[in-house]
Scaffold this active site. Structure first.
Site, short mmCIF file in Angstrom:
data_model
loop_
_atom_site.label_atom_id
_atom_site.label_comp_id
_atom_site.label_asym_id
_atom_site.label_seq_id
_atom_site.Cartn_x
_atom_site.Cartn_y
_atom_site.Cartn_z
N TYR A 1 -1.05 4.57 26.22
CA TYR A 1 -1.93 5.45 25.45
C TYR A 1 -3.07 6.04 26.27
O TYR A 1 -3.42 7.19 26.13
CB TYR A 1 -2.52 4.66 24.27
CG TYR A 1 -1.48 4.29 23.25
CD1 TYR A 1 -1.20 5.14 22.18
CD2 TYR A 1 -0.76 3.10 23.35
CE1 TYR A 1 -0.23 4.82 21.25
CE2 TYR A 1 0.22 2.78 22.41
CZ TYR A 1 0.48 3.64 21.37
OH TYR A 1 1.44 3.32 20.45
N GLU B 1 6.44 3.74 23.24
CA GLU B 1 5.32 4.17 22.39
C GLU B 1 4.38 5.05 23.20
O GLU B 1 4.03 4.71 24.33
CB GLU B 1 4.47 2.99 21.90
CG GLU B 1 5.02 2.25 20.73
CD GLU B 1 4.11 1.10 20.30
OE1 GLU B 1 2.88 1.19 20.44
OE2 GLU B 1 4.66 0.10 19.83
N HIS C 1 7.30 -7.91 16.74
CA HIS C 1 6.14 -7.01 16.81
C HIS C 1 5.03 -7.70 16.00
O HIS C 1 4.54 -7.19 15.01
CB HIS C 1 6.50 -5.63 16.26
CG HIS C 1 5.59 -4.52 16.72
ND1 HIS C 1 6.05 -3.36 17.30
CD2 HIS C 1 4.24 -4.41 16.70
CE1 HIS C 1 5.02 -2.57 17.60
NE2 HIS C 1 3.91 -3.18 17.24
N ARG D 1 12.98 3.58 16.65
CA ARG D 1 12.59 2.24 17.08
C ARG D 1 11.81 1.58 15.95
O ARG D 1 10.80 2.12 15.50
CB ARG D 1 11.72 2.33 18.33
CG ARG D 1 11.11 1.02 18.78
CD ARG D 1 10.30 1.21 20.08
NE ARG D 1 9.77 -0.05 20.56
CZ ARG D 1 8.49 -0.44 20.43
NH1 ARG D 1 7.60 0.35 19.84
NH2 ARG D 1 8.10 -1.60 20.90
N ASN E 1 4.84 1.06 26.75
CA ASN E 1 3.93 1.64 25.75
C ASN E 1 2.68 2.06 26.49
O ASN E 1 2.10 1.26 27.24
CB ASN E 1 3.55 0.61 24.68
CG ASN E 1 4.72 0.25 23.78
OD1 ASN E 1 5.82 0.80 23.92
ND2 ASN E 1 4.48 -0.65 22.85
N GLU F 1 4.79 -5.76 23.45
CA GLU F 1 3.42 -5.98 23.91
C GLU F 1 2.95 -7.43 23.81
O GLU F 1 2.00 -7.74 23.07
CB GLU F 1 2.45 -5.09 23.13
CG GLU F 1 2.80 -3.62 23.18
CD GLU F 1 1.69 -2.73 22.63
OE1 GLU F 1 0.69 -3.25 22.13
OE2 GLU F 1 1.83 -1.51 22.74
C1 GCO Z 1 0.38 -1.33 19.90
C2 GCO Z 1 1.43 -1.50 18.89
C3 GCO Z 1 1.38 -0.52 17.77
C4 GCO Z 1 0.06 0.15 17.52
C5 GCO Z 1 -0.13 1.34 18.41
C6 GCO Z 1 -1.46 2.03 18.20
O1 GCO Z 1 0.60 -0.71 20.91
O2 GCO Z 1 -0.73 -1.80 19.68
O3 GCO Z 1 2.67 -1.55 19.44
O4 GCO Z 1 1.76 -1.34 16.73
O5 GCO Z 1 -0.05 0.54 16.21
O6 GCO Z 1 -0.06 0.96 19.73
O7 GCO Z 1 -2.51 1.16 18.49
#
Ligand code: GCO
Length: 487
Positions: free
Chosen positions: A313, A393, A137, A93, A311, A182
């Protein structure tokens, strides 16, 4: 019934079937973004983007670095694709830099820009790696920002034109094209907290940006459909949040509802259901009258998508913005807009604040809690049962150490990834249609306002020499891919 395909033989060298096997068609990939890796900002006719402007404005990027060279991927692309093949990736990707394709954001198309991505796509296909391209992006052509950027409705039309150009030039070889990555970050970090380009701090502007980004997604999706072959797929990637209330108090629970609206539903609802969430519109009438939403926009935004990229985290914890919290914030947060240690304004609203969470943490100070990814996937699936999902992500930054022999023993990243792979497996076992997973990131790269100081890669990049080195996590990932599961 579990949708896990147990019929697929494990390809792992040991011949031992993995403990957690993924469905046969599950795709393993890695993700990157143009500005974060390419460099070559002045080459082959590329125009300027808002990130060129932002990073050269002193004080915007914590370590003072920029993406002028970054990983130098623009020049090292063949080497990077070879690396992907070495890892056995099924898909890659990447994002396309709008200012390489349409340097001023409108009008003339730059053939050399298209050629670069065309070579990348061919190199991937030659190695059996499926390209997944994102159109936006975050690198908006600067001339469009000069005309108002995402607060200007016309930017959505310019995006649709750009989408048509890419769809026409590359759509025959890219099976899935994603409109936006995002939009929450573009709108709220770009126009509300201002920690991302274009660095504006105006909540009303951020809400107009949300709508114009949603509109651009819908117009862009339609423009792509008109150019793509019948098999071509269109997707959108959102950074969805798992939002928790700091306490069970009615005020904090209401703050969580509100933030869920701003982080998730203000994008999901118009795109998938054809209307904005009423509670969010009501919450924010003291900030905007929403007059930028015009007749016909809802239908345009509601254009069908084939896949939703997620995405994810770390979970989010919020509280109602009481005077006491606001006071604490002004002492701690305002002086350090990237700090996550104390309560901080939630971008785009004055009704809720983000509050600190316990560890364990990544180097971003983001709490690690893999089970919340399962929770998120189950929620999206419950609300949209027929929508295929993709983890576009997930990954972690840690303070990696390069040993004297060049080895990078990033066991914490392996733990992070393993926990999140298992969380995805868990969601699939509970019936969620997750088609694949992309590690963020293939290699260390320019981490926006954090600059080159945060390393998310499974491949280490020495920025002085450009040298790439596999971290332990890359070798581990290669084995996961080969086994098509976890041991
Ligand atoms: C985001 C973006 C990425 C970042 C990653 C880590 O999620 O902010 O898609 O470009 O680098 O997430 O922060």
């Amino acid at each position: 019934m579990s949708s896990i395909d147990t019929a697929r033989p494990a390809a792992h060298a040991t011949g031992v079937p993995p403990r957690l096997r993924f469905p046969g068609s599950f795709v393993w990939g890695t993700a990157t973004a143009a500005y974060q890796i390419e460099g070559a900002v002045d080459e082959d006719g590329r125009g300027r983007s808002i990130w060129d402007t932002f990073t050269h404005d002193p004080g915007r990027v914590i370590d003072g670095t920029d993406g002028d060279v970054a990983c130098d991927h623009y020049h090292r692309m063949p080497e990077d694709v070879a690396l992907m093949a070495q890892l056995g990736l099924g898909s890659y990707r990447f994002s396309i830099a709008w200012p390489r394709i349409v340097p001023t954001g409108s009008g003339a198309v730059n053939r050399a820009g298209i050629d670069f991505y065309s070579r990348l796509v061919d190199a991937l296909l030659e190695r059996g790696i499926e390209p997944l391209a994102t159109l936006y992006h975050w690198d908006l052509p600067q001339p469009l920002q000069d005309a108002g950027g995402w607060t200007n409705r016309d930017t959505a039309n310019r995006f649709a034109e750009y989408a048509a150009v890419v769809g026409g030039a590359l759509g025959d070889r890219i099976p899935t094209i994603t409109t936006f990555n995002e939009p929450w970050c573009s709108a709220f970090l770009g126009y509300s907290s201002g920690v991302h380009a274009p660095g504006i701090t105006d909540n009303a502007a951020a809400l107009a940006a949300v709508h114009h980004l949603n509109l651009a997604h819908g117009l862009g999706a339609a423009a792509l459909r008109a150019e793509l072959p019948a098999t071509g797929k269109v997707s959108l990637t959102l950074n969805l949040a798992v939002v928790r209330a700091a306490t069970e108090s009615p005020a904090d629970r209401d703050a969580a509802r509100h933030v869920d609206g701003l982080a998730n539903r203000i994008f999901l609802d118009p795109v998938l259901n054809g209307h904005y969430p009423e509670d969010v519109l009501d919450d924010l009438r003291h900030i905007t009258d929403w007059a930028f939403i015009r007749d016909g926009d809802a239908a345009a935004i509601n254009a069908p998508i084939d896949l939703l990229g997620v995405n994810y985290y770390s979970p989010t914890r919020v509280a109602a913005a009481t005077p006491a919290l606001q006071a604490e914030m002004s002492g701690r947060w305002v002086n350090d807009p990237m700090s996550t240690d104390g309560p901080s304004p939630f971008p785009g609203t004055d009704l809720a604040v983000s509050v600190p969470q316990d560890g364990p943490y990544t180097a971003m100070h983001w709490r690690i809690e893999p089970g919340t990814l399962t929770e998120l996937l189950l929620r999206v699936h419950r609300e949209h049962p027929d929508l295929p999902l993709m983890i576009t992500e997930n990954g972690a930054a840690f303070d990696d150490v390069v040993e004297d022999d060049g080895a990078i023993h990033d066991s914490r990243r392996i733990d992070y990834l393993q926990g999140h792979f298992a969380a995805v497996h868990d969601a699939i076992a509970q019936g969620v249609d997750v088609r694949g997973y992309y590690v963020w990131s293939l290699m260390d790269n320019f981490e926006w306002a954090w600059g080159l100081s945060k390393r998310f890669g499974i491949v280490h990049v020495d920025y002085a020499s450009g040298q790439r080195r596999l971290k332990d996590s890359a070798v581990w990932y290669r084995d996961v891919i080969a086994a098509h599961g976890l041991n």
